[in-house]
Write an enzyme that holds these catalytic residues in place. Structure first.
Site, PDB file in Angstrom:
ATOM      1  N   HIS A   1       0.823  -1.222   0.000  1.00 27.75           N
ATOM      2  CA  HIS A   1       0.000   0.000   0.000  1.00 27.75           C
ATOM      3  C   HIS A   1       0.859   1.276   0.000  1.00 27.75           C
ATOM      4  CE1 HIS A   1      -3.659  -2.196   0.492  1.00 27.75           C
ATOM      5  NE2 HIS A   1      -3.333  -2.682   1.673  1.00 27.75           N
TER       6      HIS A   1
ATOM      7  N   ASP B   1      -2.806 -10.784  -2.055  1.00 33.06           N
ATOM      8  CA  ASP B   1      -3.350 -10.198  -0.827  1.00 33.06           C
ATOM      9  C   ASP B   1      -4.809  -9.791  -1.080  1.00 33.06           C
ATOM     10  OD1 ASP B   1      -2.084  -8.650   1.854  1.00 33.06           O
ATOM     11  OD2 ASP B   1      -3.891  -7.720   1.041  1.00 33.06           O
TER      12      ASP B   1
ATOM     13  N   HIS C   1      -6.287  -7.251  -0.233  1.00 29.00           N
ATOM     14  CA  HIS C   1      -6.402  -5.824  -0.541  1.00 29.00           C
ATOM     15  C   HIS C   1      -5.640  -5.513  -1.827  1.00 29.00           C
ATOM     16  CE1 HIS C   1      -6.728  -6.170   3.907  1.00 29.00           C
ATOM     17  NE2 HIS C   1      -7.706  -5.290   3.734  1.00 29.00           N
TER      18      HIS C   1
HETATM   19 ZN   LIG Z   1      -4.146  -7.170   2.883  1.00 31.98          ZN
END
Ligand SMILES: [Zn+2]
Length: 301
Positions: free
Chosen positions: A121, A157, A159
Protein backbone atom coordinates in the site's frame (compact mmCIF):
# COMPACT_ATOMS: atom_id res chain seq x y z
CA UNK A 1 13.57 -26.09 -5.55
CA UNK A 2 16.41 -24.49 -3.68
CA UNK A 3 14.61 -22.23 -1.20
CA UNK A 4 15.85 -19.55 1.20
CA UNK A 5 14.10 -17.28 3.69
CA UNK A 6 15.15 -13.79 4.66
CA UNK A 7 14.37 -13.10 8.29
CA UNK A 8 15.57 -10.89 11.13
CA UNK A 9 14.44 -10.49 14.72
CA UNK A 10 14.50 -6.75 14.08
CA UNK A 11 11.25 -7.23 12.15
CA UNK A 12 9.61 -8.08 15.50
CA UNK A 13 10.57 -4.75 17.06
CA UNK A 14 8.25 -2.74 14.82
CA UNK A 15 5.26 -3.64 16.96
CA UNK A 16 1.99 -2.50 18.47
CA UNK A 17 0.40 -5.50 20.22
CA UNK A 18 -3.15 -4.09 20.04
CA UNK A 19 -2.86 -3.64 16.24
CA UNK A 20 -3.73 -6.48 13.82
CA UNK A 21 -0.38 -6.02 12.04
CA UNK A 22 1.76 -6.93 15.03
CA UNK A 23 4.94 -8.89 15.68
CA UNK A 24 3.14 -12.11 16.65
CA UNK A 25 2.15 -12.52 12.99
CA UNK A 26 5.73 -13.05 11.96
CA UNK A 27 6.44 -15.33 14.90
CA UNK A 28 3.61 -17.60 13.80
CA UNK A 29 4.68 -17.35 10.17
CA UNK A 30 8.23 -18.41 11.03
CA UNK A 31 7.31 -21.53 13.06
CA UNK A 32 6.99 -23.78 9.97
CA UNK A 33 10.17 -22.26 8.51
CA UNK A 34 12.10 -23.36 11.60
CA UNK A 35 10.35 -26.77 11.70
CA UNK A 36 11.12 -27.45 8.04
CA UNK A 37 14.74 -26.36 8.53
CA UNK A 38 14.72 -23.93 5.60
CA UNK A 39 18.03 -22.01 5.33
CA UNK A 40 17.79 -18.54 6.82
CA UNK A 41 19.34 -15.54 5.09
CA UNK A 42 20.25 -12.39 6.96
CA UNK A 43 19.12 -9.11 5.37
CA UNK A 44 20.96 -5.79 5.28
CA UNK A 45 19.28 -2.39 4.99
CA UNK A 46 18.23 -1.40 1.49
CA UNK A 47 20.67 0.81 -0.38
CA UNK A 48 19.63 4.43 -0.19
CA UNK A 49 19.82 4.86 -3.95
CA UNK A 50 17.37 2.00 -4.53
CA UNK A 51 14.96 3.23 -1.86
CA UNK A 52 15.08 6.67 -3.49
CA UNK A 53 14.02 5.12 -6.80
CA UNK A 54 10.74 4.07 -5.13
CA UNK A 55 10.15 6.78 -2.51
CA UNK A 56 10.71 10.53 -2.35
CA UNK A 57 13.55 12.04 -0.36
CA UNK A 58 11.07 14.01 1.76
CA UNK A 59 9.09 10.93 2.67
CA UNK A 60 12.14 8.86 3.58
CA UNK A 61 13.37 11.70 5.79
CA UNK A 62 9.93 12.01 7.40
CA UNK A 63 9.97 8.31 8.33
CA UNK A 64 13.54 8.52 9.60
CA UNK A 65 12.96 11.64 11.71
CA UNK A 66 9.66 10.42 13.17
CA UNK A 67 11.21 7.12 14.25
CA UNK A 68 14.38 8.72 15.61
CA UNK A 69 12.35 11.02 17.87
CA UNK A 70 11.70 7.88 19.91
CA UNK A 71 8.02 8.31 20.73
CA UNK A 72 5.60 6.02 18.88
CA UNK A 73 2.93 7.50 16.62
CA UNK A 74 0.93 7.10 13.43
CA UNK A 75 1.67 8.13 9.84
CA UNK A 76 -2.00 7.63 8.93
CA UNK A 77 -4.92 6.32 10.99
CA UNK A 78 -3.90 2.70 10.24
CA UNK A 79 -0.15 2.89 10.10
CA UNK A 80 1.86 3.10 13.32
CA UNK A 81 5.54 3.56 13.90
CA UNK A 82 7.93 3.26 16.81
CA UNK A 83 11.66 3.84 17.27
CA UNK A 84 12.47 0.61 15.35
CA UNK A 85 10.18 1.14 12.38
CA UNK A 86 12.67 2.85 10.05
CA UNK A 87 15.26 0.15 10.67
CA UNK A 88 12.75 -2.69 10.24
CA UNK A 89 11.31 -1.13 7.08
CA UNK A 90 14.70 -0.53 5.45
CA UNK A 91 15.67 -4.09 6.38
CA UNK A 92 12.44 -5.44 4.84
CA UNK A 93 13.21 -3.63 1.59
CA UNK A 94 16.84 -4.72 1.86
CA UNK A 95 15.74 -8.36 2.03
CA UNK A 96 13.87 -7.84 -1.24
CA UNK A 97 16.90 -6.12 -2.80
CA UNK A 98 19.33 -8.87 -1.87
CA UNK A 99 16.77 -11.58 -2.63
CA UNK A 100 16.51 -10.46 -6.24
CA UNK A 101 20.29 -10.35 -6.50
CA UNK A 102 20.66 -13.92 -5.22
CA UNK A 103 17.91 -15.21 -7.51
CA UNK A 104 19.31 -13.52 -10.62
CA UNK A 105 22.75 -14.92 -9.81
CA UNK A 106 21.14 -18.35 -9.78
CA UNK A 107 21.99 -19.10 -6.16
CA UNK A 108 18.37 -19.89 -5.25
CA UNK A 109 15.25 -20.77 -7.22
CA UNK A 110 12.79 -19.32 -4.70
CA UNK A 111 13.28 -16.86 -1.88
CA UNK A 112 10.69 -15.82 0.68
CA UNK A 113 11.19 -12.47 2.40
CA UNK A 114 9.52 -13.05 5.76
CA UNK A 115 9.43 -9.38 6.60
CA UNK A 116 7.49 -6.68 8.42
CA UNK A 117 6.24 -4.01 7.96
CA UNK A 118 4.47 -5.02 4.74
CA UNK A 119 4.70 -2.84 1.64
CA UNK A 120 2.14 -2.97 -1.15
CA UNK A 121 0.00 0.00 0.00
CA UNK A 122 2.97 2.35 0.48
CA UNK A 123 3.15 5.06 -2.15
CA UNK A 124 6.04 7.25 -3.29
CA UNK A 125 5.20 9.97 -0.76
CA UNK A 126 3.28 8.23 1.96
CA UNK A 127 2.80 5.38 4.37
CA UNK A 128 -0.56 3.69 4.09
CA UNK A 129 -2.45 0.59 5.23
CA UNK A 130 0.19 -0.73 7.70
CA UNK A 131 2.91 -0.26 5.01
CA UNK A 132 5.98 2.00 5.22
CA UNK A 133 8.22 1.23 2.22
CA UNK A 134 7.03 -0.70 -0.82
CA UNK A 135 9.14 -3.83 -0.60
CA UNK A 136 7.95 -5.53 -3.77
CA UNK A 137 8.46 -2.32 -5.75
CA UNK A 138 12.01 -2.20 -4.44
CA UNK A 139 12.48 -5.78 -5.66
CA UNK A 140 11.14 -4.88 -9.12
CA UNK A 141 13.37 -1.82 -9.46
CA UNK A 142 16.34 -3.87 -8.32
CA UNK A 143 15.66 -6.46 -11.02
CA UNK A 144 15.38 -3.74 -13.68
CA UNK A 145 18.64 -2.18 -12.47
CA UNK A 146 20.33 -5.55 -12.99
CA UNK A 147 19.30 -5.60 -16.64
CA UNK A 148 16.04 -7.53 -16.43
CA UNK A 149 13.65 -6.38 -19.18
CA UNK A 150 10.39 -7.82 -17.87
CA UNK A 151 9.29 -8.24 -14.23
CA UNK A 152 5.94 -9.82 -13.33
CA UNK A 153 4.35 -9.04 -9.96
CA UNK A 154 1.45 -11.17 -8.74
CA UNK A 155 -0.38 -9.91 -5.65
CA UNK A 156 -2.84 -12.28 -3.97
CA UNK A 157 -3.35 -10.20 -0.83
CA UNK A 158 -7.05 -9.55 -0.18
CA UNK A 159 -6.40 -5.82 -0.54
CA UNK A 160 -5.42 -4.15 -3.79
CA UNK A 161 -1.76 -3.12 -3.93
CA UNK A 162 -2.42 0.52 -4.82
CA UNK A 163 1.18 1.53 -4.13
CA UNK A 164 2.64 -1.14 -6.39
CA UNK A 165 0.20 -0.43 -9.22
CA UNK A 166 0.96 3.28 -9.01
CA UNK A 167 4.73 2.79 -8.91
CA UNK A 168 4.74 1.04 -12.28
CA UNK A 169 1.60 2.38 -13.94
CA UNK A 170 3.60 3.93 -16.77
CA UNK A 171 6.36 1.34 -16.85
CA UNK A 172 5.74 -1.37 -19.42
CA UNK A 173 8.63 -3.42 -18.13
CA UNK A 174 6.64 -4.32 -15.03
CA UNK A 175 3.39 -6.30 -15.17
CA UNK A 176 1.11 -6.03 -12.15
CA UNK A 177 -1.50 -8.80 -11.68
CA UNK A 178 -3.73 -8.59 -8.62
CA UNK A 179 -6.67 -10.48 -7.16
CA UNK A 180 -8.40 -8.67 -4.30
CA UNK A 181 -11.72 -8.07 -2.63
CA UNK A 182 -13.58 -5.24 -4.38
CA UNK A 183 -15.08 -2.85 -3.51
CA UNK A 184 -12.89 -2.71 -0.41
CA UNK A 185 -9.92 -0.92 1.14
CA UNK A 186 -8.00 0.91 -0.36
CA UNK A 187 -10.66 1.61 -3.02
CA UNK A 188 -8.47 1.06 -6.09
CA UNK A 189 -8.20 -2.08 -8.20
CA UNK A 190 -11.17 -1.96 -10.55
CA UNK A 191 -10.85 -3.30 -14.10
CA UNK A 192 -11.16 0.32 -15.33
CA UNK A 193 -7.58 0.81 -14.14
CA UNK A 194 -6.29 -2.05 -16.29
CA UNK A 195 -3.88 -1.32 -19.14
CA UNK A 196 -1.40 -3.29 -21.23
CA UNK A 197 0.61 -4.25 -18.12
CA UNK A 198 -1.85 -3.83 -15.24
CA UNK A 199 -4.41 -6.58 -14.75
CA UNK A 200 -6.76 -6.30 -11.81
CA UNK A 201 -9.16 -9.09 -10.99
CA UNK A 202 -11.61 -7.61 -8.48
CA UNK A 203 -13.46 -10.28 -6.52
CA UNK A 204 -16.74 -9.96 -4.68
CA UNK A 205 -16.90 -10.45 -0.94
CA UNK A 206 -17.38 -14.18 -0.30
CA UNK A 207 -15.32 -15.29 -3.30
CA UNK A 208 -13.75 -18.64 -2.53
CA UNK A 209 -11.60 -21.47 -3.89
CA UNK A 210 -13.61 -21.91 -7.08
CA UNK A 211 -13.08 -18.30 -8.17
CA UNK A 212 -9.40 -18.31 -7.23
CA UNK A 213 -8.82 -21.61 -9.04
CA UNK A 214 -10.40 -20.19 -12.18
CA UNK A 215 -8.29 -17.03 -12.06
CA UNK A 216 -4.95 -18.62 -11.20
CA UNK A 217 -5.18 -21.68 -13.45
CA UNK A 218 -6.33 -19.69 -16.48
CA UNK A 219 -6.03 -15.86 -16.49
CA UNK A 220 -2.83 -15.72 -14.45
CA UNK A 221 -1.13 -18.41 -16.57
CA UNK A 222 -2.18 -16.65 -19.79
CA UNK A 223 -0.93 -13.23 -18.72
CA UNK A 224 2.30 -14.67 -17.37
CA UNK A 225 3.06 -16.58 -20.59
CA UNK A 226 2.15 -13.62 -22.80
CA UNK A 227 4.41 -11.24 -20.85
CA UNK A 228 7.18 -13.83 -20.50
CA UNK A 229 9.03 -12.22 -17.57
CA UNK A 230 12.54 -13.05 -16.42
CA UNK A 231 11.57 -13.01 -12.73
CA UNK A 232 8.32 -13.46 -10.81
CA UNK A 233 7.66 -11.39 -7.69
CA UNK A 234 4.82 -12.32 -5.34
CA UNK A 235 3.08 -10.02 -2.88
CA UNK A 236 2.02 -12.85 -0.59
CA UNK A 237 -0.80 -11.57 1.58
CA UNK A 238 -2.61 -14.36 3.37
CA UNK A 239 -5.62 -12.29 4.37
CA UNK A 240 -7.51 -13.89 1.49
CA UNK A 241 -8.06 -16.80 3.92
CA UNK A 242 -11.61 -17.40 5.12
CA UNK A 243 -10.47 -17.17 8.77
CA UNK A 244 -9.01 -13.70 8.33
CA UNK A 245 -10.68 -11.18 10.64
CA UNK A 246 -10.16 -8.13 8.40
CA UNK A 247 -11.41 -9.29 5.02
CA UNK A 248 -14.33 -11.02 3.33
CA UNK A 249 -12.60 -13.39 0.92
CA UNK A 250 -13.08 -17.07 1.66
CA UNK A 251 -10.08 -19.07 0.44
CA UNK A 252 -9.55 -22.30 2.38
CA UNK A 253 -6.15 -23.82 3.22
CA UNK A 254 -6.53 -25.98 0.12
CA UNK A 255 -7.46 -22.94 -1.97
CA UNK A 256 -4.37 -21.03 -0.83
CA UNK A 257 -2.27 -24.09 -1.60
CA UNK A 258 -3.69 -24.24 -5.13
CA UNK A 259 -2.83 -20.57 -5.70
CA UNK A 260 0.75 -21.12 -4.58
CA UNK A 261 0.96 -24.23 -6.77
CA UNK A 262 -0.29 -22.30 -9.80
CA UNK A 263 2.25 -19.52 -9.16
CA UNK A 264 5.08 -22.04 -8.86
CA UNK A 265 3.84 -23.90 -11.94
CA UNK A 266 3.85 -20.65 -13.93
CA UNK A 267 7.39 -19.81 -12.89
CA UNK A 268 8.66 -23.36 -13.50
CA UNK A 269 7.07 -23.30 -16.98
CA UNK A 270 9.13 -20.23 -17.86
CA UNK A 271 12.16 -21.45 -15.88
CA UNK A 272 12.31 -18.21 -13.90
CA UNK A 273 13.04 -17.57 -10.21
CA UNK A 274 10.40 -16.47 -7.69
CA UNK A 275 10.66 -13.94 -4.90
CA UNK A 276 7.85 -13.93 -2.35
CA UNK A 277 7.42 -11.08 0.06
CA UNK A 278 5.04 -11.18 3.01
CA UNK A 279 2.17 -8.70 2.95
CA UNK A 280 -1.01 -9.22 5.03
CA UNK A 281 -2.61 -12.13 6.92
CA UNK A 282 -4.12 -11.43 10.34
CA UNK A 283 -5.42 -14.72 11.72
CA UNK A 284 -2.39 -16.18 13.44
CA UNK A 285 -3.34 -19.84 13.08
CA UNK A 286 -4.33 -19.43 9.43
CA UNK A 287 -1.12 -17.53 8.74
CA UNK A 288 0.93 -20.34 10.26
CA UNK A 289 -0.88 -22.98 8.21
CA UNK A 290 -0.50 -20.89 5.04
CA UNK A 291 3.22 -20.51 5.74
CA UNK A 292 3.57 -24.28 6.12
CA UNK A 293 1.71 -25.09 2.94
CA UNK A 294 3.60 -22.45 0.96
CA UNK A 295 6.97 -23.87 1.97
CA UNK A 296 5.82 -27.44 1.42
CA UNK A 297 4.79 -26.54 -2.12
CA UNK A 298 8.14 -24.81 -2.73
CA UNK A 299 10.22 -27.63 -1.26
CA UNK A 300 8.31 -30.29 -3.22
CA UNK A 301 8.54 -28.48 -6.55
ZN1 LIG B 1 -4.15 -7.17 2.88
Amino acid sequence: MKVGVFYSELFLKHDLPTHPENALRLKYFMEPVFELGIPLLKPSPVSYELLRAVHSENYIQEVLMSCREGAPGFFDPDTYYNQYTFDAATLASGANERGVELLLKGEYEAIFCAVRPPGHHAERDRAMGFCIFNNVAVAAVKALSMGVERVFIVDFDAHHGNGTQKAFYDNEKVFYFSTHQYPFYPGTGSTRENNSHVFNVPLKEGSSDREFKEVYSRLFQEKLREFSPEILLVSAGYDLHRDDPLTGLEASDEGVKEIVEEIVKGARGLKIPILFTLEGGYNLQALKRCSKLTFEVLLNS
